[in-house]
Design a protein around this motif. Structure first.
Motif, short mmCIF file in Angstrom:
data_model
loop_
_atom_site.label_atom_id
_atom_site.label_comp_id
_atom_site.label_asym_id
_atom_site.label_seq_id
_atom_site.Cartn_x
_atom_site.Cartn_y
_atom_site.Cartn_z
N UNK A 4 -5.40 -7.63 -16.58
CA UNK A 4 -5.69 -8.47 -15.42
C UNK A 4 -4.38 -8.87 -14.76
N UNK A 5 -4.21 -8.40 -13.53
CA UNK A 5 -2.98 -8.66 -12.80
C UNK A 5 -3.14 -9.81 -11.82
N UNK A 6 -1.99 -10.39 -11.45
CA UNK A 6 -1.96 -11.35 -10.35
C UNK A 6 -2.00 -10.57 -9.04
N UNK A 7 -2.14 -11.30 -7.94
CA UNK A 7 -2.24 -10.64 -6.63
C UNK A 7 -1.17 -11.15 -5.66
N UNK A 8 -0.74 -10.26 -4.78
CA UNK A 8 0.12 -10.68 -3.67
C UNK A 8 -0.78 -11.15 -2.53
N UNK A 9 -1.76 -10.33 -2.20
CA UNK A 9 -2.83 -10.70 -1.28
C UNK A 9 -4.13 -10.44 -2.03
N UNK A 10 -5.25 -11.03 -1.59
CA UNK A 10 -6.50 -10.79 -2.30
C UNK A 10 -6.74 -9.30 -2.52
N UNK A 11 -6.96 -8.91 -3.77
CA UNK A 11 -7.27 -7.52 -4.09
C UNK A 11 -6.06 -6.63 -4.29
N UNK A 12 -4.87 -7.13 -3.96
CA UNK A 12 -3.65 -6.31 -4.05
C UNK A 12 -2.87 -6.68 -5.30
N UNK A 13 -2.76 -5.78 -6.29
CA UNK A 13 -2.09 -6.14 -7.54
C UNK A 13 -0.60 -6.38 -7.33
N UNK A 14 -0.04 -7.34 -8.09
CA UNK A 14 1.38 -7.69 -7.91
C UNK A 14 2.25 -6.76 -8.75
N UNK A 15 2.59 -5.62 -8.17
CA UNK A 15 3.48 -4.61 -8.77
C UNK A 15 4.52 -4.33 -7.70
N UNK A 16 5.79 -4.54 -8.00
CA UNK A 16 6.79 -4.34 -6.93
C UNK A 16 8.16 -4.00 -7.50
N UNK A 17 8.92 -3.26 -6.72
CA UNK A 17 10.32 -2.97 -7.05
C UNK A 17 11.18 -4.05 -6.43
N UNK A 18 12.12 -4.57 -7.21
CA UNK A 18 13.02 -5.62 -6.72
C UNK A 18 14.29 -5.58 -7.55
N UNK A 19 15.08 -6.65 -7.46
CA UNK A 19 16.23 -6.83 -8.34
C UNK A 19 15.87 -7.94 -9.33
N UNK A 20 16.18 -7.74 -10.60
CA UNK A 20 15.98 -8.82 -11.56
C UNK A 20 16.81 -10.00 -11.06
N UNK A 21 16.15 -11.13 -10.81
CA UNK A 21 16.83 -12.26 -10.18
C UNK A 21 17.38 -13.29 -11.14
N UNK A 22 17.05 -13.17 -12.43
CA UNK A 22 17.41 -14.22 -13.39
C UNK A 22 17.88 -13.63 -14.71
#
Ligand SMILES: C[S@@+](CC[C@H](N)C(=O)[O-])C[C@H]1O[C@@H](n2cnc3c(N)ncnc32)[C@H](O)[C@@H]1O
Ligand SMILES: Nc1nc2[nH]cc(C(=O)O)c2c(=O)[nH]1
Ligand code: SF4
Ligand SMILES: [Mg+2]
Length: 248
Positions: A4-22
């Protein structure tokens, strides 16, 4: 089997490329997967949408079932592995919410990932209270462990579990990352470091803040404290770059 994933927008799973910030890997390109639900409830949590499914008072939309559907997405383990493999970074950060609540399913997903893209570096962000599932533990390279102090609003009986803290202190893959809001919080960190003999090289202090201004303000005295006590300091790079935005 599903995660069960979190969402960025309703229905959109929160999977993203970024820089580790911490923390110890700050600045490294990483793919983030944000899982839903948490067993704690920090007052200043910057991802409360992963676990607080009420609070939206729009007419006709204040029922819990609706909020859960808006804020959670089920996904097959193989599908999640394929989405991670398709992104550029060779590092994965599994976070939440509290990702160790779904440890067995994460372990199955990582097995699927290894079959299509072997050797990814795997980090887990955790609040310290949940023991990692053994199959997951076998595949994790680094734990970023963030035990919650009194100012988080969680009862210590839920947030600071002696057996767990001792286990993380003895785990060379675990880096502690304490969120600090006020100078008064520092005595609590020092007491925990002493009680559990946490090595200074594996202990980070991080300012509480969901804005650049708040982080900068607290960094002034927190950085001094770190240099005076032989502890590591970590900023929150993603907040400076993108603010408090989902999917960054
Ligand atoms: C959202 S948590 C998810 C992982 C896990 N539940 C935990 O608390 O470690 C990811 C990281 O963000 C930190 N965090 C959350 N809200 C914050 C805030 N307002 N300021 C600073 N750090 C925060 C947490 O302490 C943790 O290190
Ligand atoms: N860029 C970026 N780095 C992070 N490191 C830990 C995060 C988290 O929310 O667990 C996080 C996050 O949300 N974004
Ligand atoms: S433990 Fe982590 S996800 Fe849970 S409420 Fe605290 S900061 Fe948020
Ligand atoms: Mg975050």
């Amino acid at each position: 089997m599903t995660l069960t994933l979190a969402t960025t927008n309703p229905g959109e799973p929160e999977i993203f490329a970024s820089l580790q910030g911490e923390g110890p890997s700050l600045g490294r390109p990483s793919t983030f997967v944000r899982l839903s639900r948490c067993n704690l409830a920090c007052e200043w949590c910057d991802t409360a949408y992963t676990w607080r499914f009420t609070g939206d008072n729009r007419p006709h939309r204040d029922d819990l079932a609706f909020e859960r559907r808006q804020n959670q997405v089920p996904m097959e383990e193989a599908e999640l592995a394929a989405r991670i493999a398709a992104l550029v970074p060779d590092r994965l950060v599994v976070t939440g919410g509290e990702p160790l609540l779904q440890g067995a399913a994460v372990a199955r997903m990582l097995a699927a990932l290894d079959a299509i893209r072997p050797g990814m570096h795997v980090e887990v962000e955790t609040n310290s209270t949940v023991a990692p599932h053994p199959a997951l533990d076998a595949r994790v390279d680094q734990y970023n462990v963030s035990p919650k102090l009194a100012h988080s609003g969680n009862p210590a009986a839920l947030a600071l579990l002696p057996e767990r803290l001792a286990a993380w202190a003895a785990e060379p893959r675990a880096f502690f990352k304490f969120v600090v809001a006020e100078p008064a919080d520092l005595a609590e960190v020092m007491a925990l470091q002493e009680t559990y003999a946490i090595p200074g090289g594996r202990l980070f202090l991080m300012p509480e803040g969901r804005s650049s201004d708040a982080l900068r303000e607290r960094s002034r005295w927190l950085a001094d404290f770190c240099s005076q006590h032989g502890l590591r300091f970590t900023d929150r790079l993603h907040i400076h770059l993108w603010g408090d935005t989902r999917g960054t």
